[in-house]
Motif scaffolding. Structure first.
Motif, PDB file in Angstrom:
ATOM      1  N   VAL A  79       0.835  -1.196   0.000  1.00  0.00           N
ATOM      2  CA  VAL A  79       0.000   0.000   0.000  1.00  0.00           C
ATOM      3  C   VAL A  79       0.872   1.248   0.000  1.00  0.00           C
ATOM      4  O   VAL A  79       1.805   1.360   0.803  1.00  0.00           O
ATOM      5  CB  VAL A  79      -0.931   0.020   1.233  1.00  0.00           C
ATOM      6  N   CYS A  80       0.566   2.166  -0.883  1.00  0.00           N
ATOM      7  CA  CYS A  80       1.287   3.442  -0.905  1.00  0.00           C
ATOM      8  C   CYS A  80       0.333   4.534  -1.364  1.00  0.00           C
ATOM      9  O   CYS A  80      -0.766   4.257  -1.856  1.00  0.00           O
ATOM     10  CB  CYS A  80       2.503   3.385  -1.827  1.00  0.00           C
ATOM     11  N   GLY A  81       0.732   5.769  -1.186  1.00  0.00           N
ATOM     12  CA  GLY A  81      -0.015   6.891  -1.718  1.00  0.00           C
ATOM     13  C   GLY A  81       0.547   7.273  -3.078  1.00  0.00           C
ATOM     14  O   GLY A  81       1.471   6.627  -3.594  1.00  0.00           O
ATOM     15  N   ALA A  82      -0.021   8.318  -3.670  1.00  0.00           N
ATOM     16  CA  ALA A  82       0.487   8.818  -4.947  1.00  0.00           C
ATOM     17  C   ALA A  82       0.550  10.334  -4.904  1.00  0.00           C
ATOM     18  O   ALA A  82      -0.455  10.995  -4.676  1.00  0.00           O
ATOM     19  CB  ALA A  82      -0.398   8.364  -6.102  1.00  0.00           C
ATOM     20  N   GLY A  83       1.758  10.847  -5.073  1.00  0.00           N
ATOM     21  CA  GLY A  83       1.967  12.283  -5.211  1.00  0.00           C
ATOM     22  C   GLY A  83       2.399  12.558  -6.636  1.00  0.00           C
ATOM     23  O   GLY A  83       1.735  13.242  -7.396  1.00  0.00           O
ATOM     24  N   THR A  84       3.513  11.930  -7.028  1.00  0.00           N
ATOM     25  CA  THR A  84       3.904  11.911  -8.436  1.00  0.00           C
ATOM     26  C   THR A  84       3.364  10.650  -9.117  1.00  0.00           C
ATOM     27  O   THR A  84       3.074  10.651 -10.304  1.00  0.00           O
ATOM     28  CB  THR A  84       5.431  11.914  -8.586  1.00  0.00           C
ATOM     29  N   GLY A  85       3.268   9.564  -8.350  1.00  0.00           N
ATOM     30  CA  GLY A  85       2.936   8.259  -8.914  1.00  0.00           C
ATOM     31  C   GLY A  85       4.168   7.394  -9.097  1.00  0.00           C
ATOM     32  O   GLY A  85       4.069   6.222  -9.457  1.00  0.00           O
ATOM     33  N   GLY A  86       5.340   7.965  -8.829  1.00  0.00           N
ATOM     34  CA  GLY A  86       6.582   7.239  -9.040  1.00  0.00           C
ATOM     35  C   GLY A  86       6.730   6.001  -8.170  1.00  0.00           C
ATOM     36  O   GLY A  86       7.220   4.964  -8.626  1.00  0.00           O
ATOM     37  N   THR A  87       6.294   6.071  -6.914  1.00  0.00           N
ATOM     38  CA  THR A  87       6.447   4.930  -6.013  1.00  0.00           C
ATOM     39  C   THR A  87       5.550   3.777  -6.440  1.00  0.00           C
ATOM     40  O   THR A  87       5.982   2.616  -6.489  1.00  0.00           O
ATOM     41  CB  THR A  87       6.144   5.339  -4.564  1.00  0.00           C
ATOM     42  N   SER A  88       4.289   4.070  -6.738  1.00  0.00           N
ATOM     43  CA  SER A  88       3.383   2.997  -7.166  1.00  0.00           C
ATOM     44  C   SER A  88       3.851   2.398  -8.495  1.00  0.00           C
ATOM     45  O   SER A  88       3.726   1.186  -8.718  1.00  0.00           O
ATOM     46  CB  SER A  88       1.944   3.508  -7.278  1.00  0.00           C
ATOM     47  N   ALA A  89       4.425   3.219  -9.377  1.00  0.00           N
ATOM     48  CA  ALA A  89       4.958   2.705 -10.642  1.00  0.00           C
ATOM     49  C   ALA A  89       6.132   1.767 -10.395  1.00  0.00           C
ATOM     50  O   ALA A  89       6.223   0.686 -10.992  1.00  0.00           O
ATOM     51  CB  ALA A  89       5.372   3.862 -11.550  1.00  0.00           C
ATOM     52  N   THR A  90       7.046   2.168  -9.522  1.00  0.00           N
ATOM     53  CA  THR A  90       8.196   1.320  -9.197  1.00  0.00           C
ATOM     54  C   THR A  90       7.753   0.005  -8.581  1.00  0.00           C
ATOM     55  O   THR A  90       8.211  -1.079  -8.978  1.00  0.00           O
ATOM     56  CB  THR A  90       9.147   2.056  -8.238  1.00  0.00           C
ATOM     57  N   LEU A  91       6.845   0.080  -7.596  1.00  0.00           N
ATOM     58  CA  LEU A  91       6.371  -1.129  -6.925  1.00  0.00           C
ATOM     59  C   LEU A  91       5.643  -2.051  -7.887  1.00  0.00           C
ATOM     60  O   LEU A  91       5.876  -3.264  -7.919  1.00  0.00           O
ATOM     61  CB  LEU A  91       5.448  -0.743  -5.763  1.00  0.00           C
ATOM     62  N   GLY A  92       4.746  -1.490  -8.686  1.00  0.00           N
ATOM     63  CA  GLY A  92       3.964  -2.304  -9.605  1.00  0.00           C
ATOM     64  C   GLY A  92       4.812  -2.974 -10.669  1.00  0.00           C
ATOM     65  O   GLY A  92       4.626  -4.153 -10.990  1.00  0.00           O
ATOM     66  N   ARG A  93       5.759  -2.230 -11.216  1.00  0.00           N
ATOM     67  CA  ARG A  93       6.626  -2.809 -12.237  1.00  0.00           C
ATOM     68  C   ARG A  93       7.542  -3.880 -11.654  1.00  0.00           C
ATOM     69  O   ARG A  93       7.775  -4.927 -12.269  1.00  0.00           O
ATOM     70  CB  ARG A  93       7.464  -1.703 -12.882  1.00  0.00           C
ATOM     71  N   PHE A  94       8.080  -3.621 -10.453  1.00  0.00           N
ATOM     72  CA  PHE A  94       8.971  -4.580  -9.807  1.00  0.00           C
ATOM     73  C   PHE A  94       8.232  -5.896  -9.550  1.00  0.00           C
ATOM     74  O   PHE A  94       8.769  -6.985  -9.813  1.00  0.00           O
ATOM     75  CB  PHE A  94       9.489  -3.998  -8.492  1.00  0.00           C
TER      76      PHE A  94
END
Length: 377
Positions: A207-222
């Protein structure tokens, strides 16, 4: 250069305009990359903290404590990646003024790296940004340029960079591409390495938030690259466009009041937000986020920020849902930053009263989750 601090940053920005210029020097770039990598080598990884939940013996929730970075937030990772990406792309030289649009935490971290490289730094921030964040940016040697309309930070930052002959870092565009999502000491790789010896090492949810979306993109792709069964949930403030954009890609902006939770939720669908790697969105009200941040702070014995509260609400819903379905497993979320940055906002009762915000029902709901394992708000 001497930094002049003013209430609106105008005096300091004028000073920067007078002396800013673009530079490029291969030896300097090599030195700069070495400085950043040396700083990383000196740094320890952030802790993964298990949350004590006796009422849910078959479900474990972990907090990845990003507040322990040198600049106190998850955005330290992003700032490092943005600087390395810009340096290796030939966009920063020894005399480049760095400009960023930010709600605060990214600017604190970028100011840290700019000072390390002896570069000038200007943060374009919404005027309502917590005073503690402004102070943290200035403490790192940065200059704050405040704007009344948060929606204008992008254009103002880009214009300032052009006037200074500098570089607009543009976290909202480059966050998803500056980080090596396959695994190069990124947050996803760290989480899975730290979970290896836990009872349920592959999280059911991250679970994460989205400000830029960079964290969710990194997690999802990984997760997809390594063929893990984990799913990605983004906890999003009610006022944000992200959950609307995820449900309907045609929705790219939202009008009206902004969320009170700094750092996550945006009025514009940012280029770095990748809906296709997100499995679920949880919409969380500001009162629930603040109540959860306060309740978790009491349990940990130290303050956590509002976005961590948003994450916790989503975790509570997921955990209660898993328990009702008789499922075992683990949930990992992010402790994004310290609540000390919000002493004058979400931890101030006077601030809440001024906004006519009653968090009592949500506080009762999150405390009930801790006690019973069920969440009903």
């Amino acid at each position: 250069m001497q930094v002049v601090k003013t209430s609106d940053g105008a005096g300091a920005v004028e000073q920067l305009r007078a002396c800013g210029r673009q530079g490029s020097d291969a030896e300097w770039v090599s030195w700069a990359i070495g400085r950043i990598n040396a700083d990383y080598t000196r740094s320890a990884d952030t802790h993964l903290i298990p949350l004590d939940l006796p009422a849910l013996p078959d479900i474990a929730i972990y907090l990845k404590d990003e507040s322990s970075h040198p600049t106190g937030s998850l955005k330290h990772r992003l700032a490092r990646s943005l600087f390395l990406h810009a340096l290796c792309s030939g966009r920063i030289g020894p005399d480049t003024a760095i400009v960023e649009a930010s709600s605060g935490s990214t600017a604190v971290s970028e100011a840290y790296f700019a000072r390390m490289l002896k570069l000038r730094f200007v943060a374009v921030v919404p005027a309502r940004t917590a005073a503690e964040k402004i102070e943290a940016i200035e403490a790192q040697g940065g200059v704050c340029h405040k704007v009344e309309d948060p929606a204008t930070i992008y254009e103002v930052a880009q214009a300032l960079a052009a006037e200074l002959g500098g570089y607009y870092m543009d976290q909202f565009t480059y966050a998803e591409r500056a980080t090596d999502w396959r695994g190069n000491n990124n947050i996803a790789e760290s989480i899975f390495a730290q979970m290896e010896r836990e009872p349920s090492p592959i999280p059911e949810w991250i679970v994460c938030g989205a400000g830029t979306g960079g964290t969710s993109a990194t997690l999802g792709r990984f997760v997809r690259y390594h063929c893990h069964a984990s799913r990605i949930c983004v906890a999003d403030p009610e006022a944000s466009v992200f959950h609307r954009h995820w449900s309907d890609p045609r929705v790219t902006t939202v009008a009206g009041a902004c969320s009170l939770i700094e750092g996550i939720g945006r009025p514009r669908a940012e280029p770095s937000f990748i809906p296709s790697v997100v499995d679920r969105m949880e919409i969380v009200g500001d009162a629930a986020s603040i109540a959860a941040a306060r309740a978790l702070s009491q349990r940990l014995g130290r303050r956590v920020g509002g976005s961590t509260g948003t994450n916790l609400v989503a975790c509570a819903r997921l955990a209660a849902e898993m328990a009702r379905a008789g499922r075992r497993g683990s949930i990992v979320t992010l402790l994004c930053d310290s609540g000390d940055r919000y002493a004058s906002t979400i931890f101030s009762d006077a601030w809440l009263r001024a906004r006519d915000l009653d968090i009592a029902p949500d506080l009762k709901a999150i405390e009930s989750f801790f006690d019973t394992g069920d969440y009903r708000m």
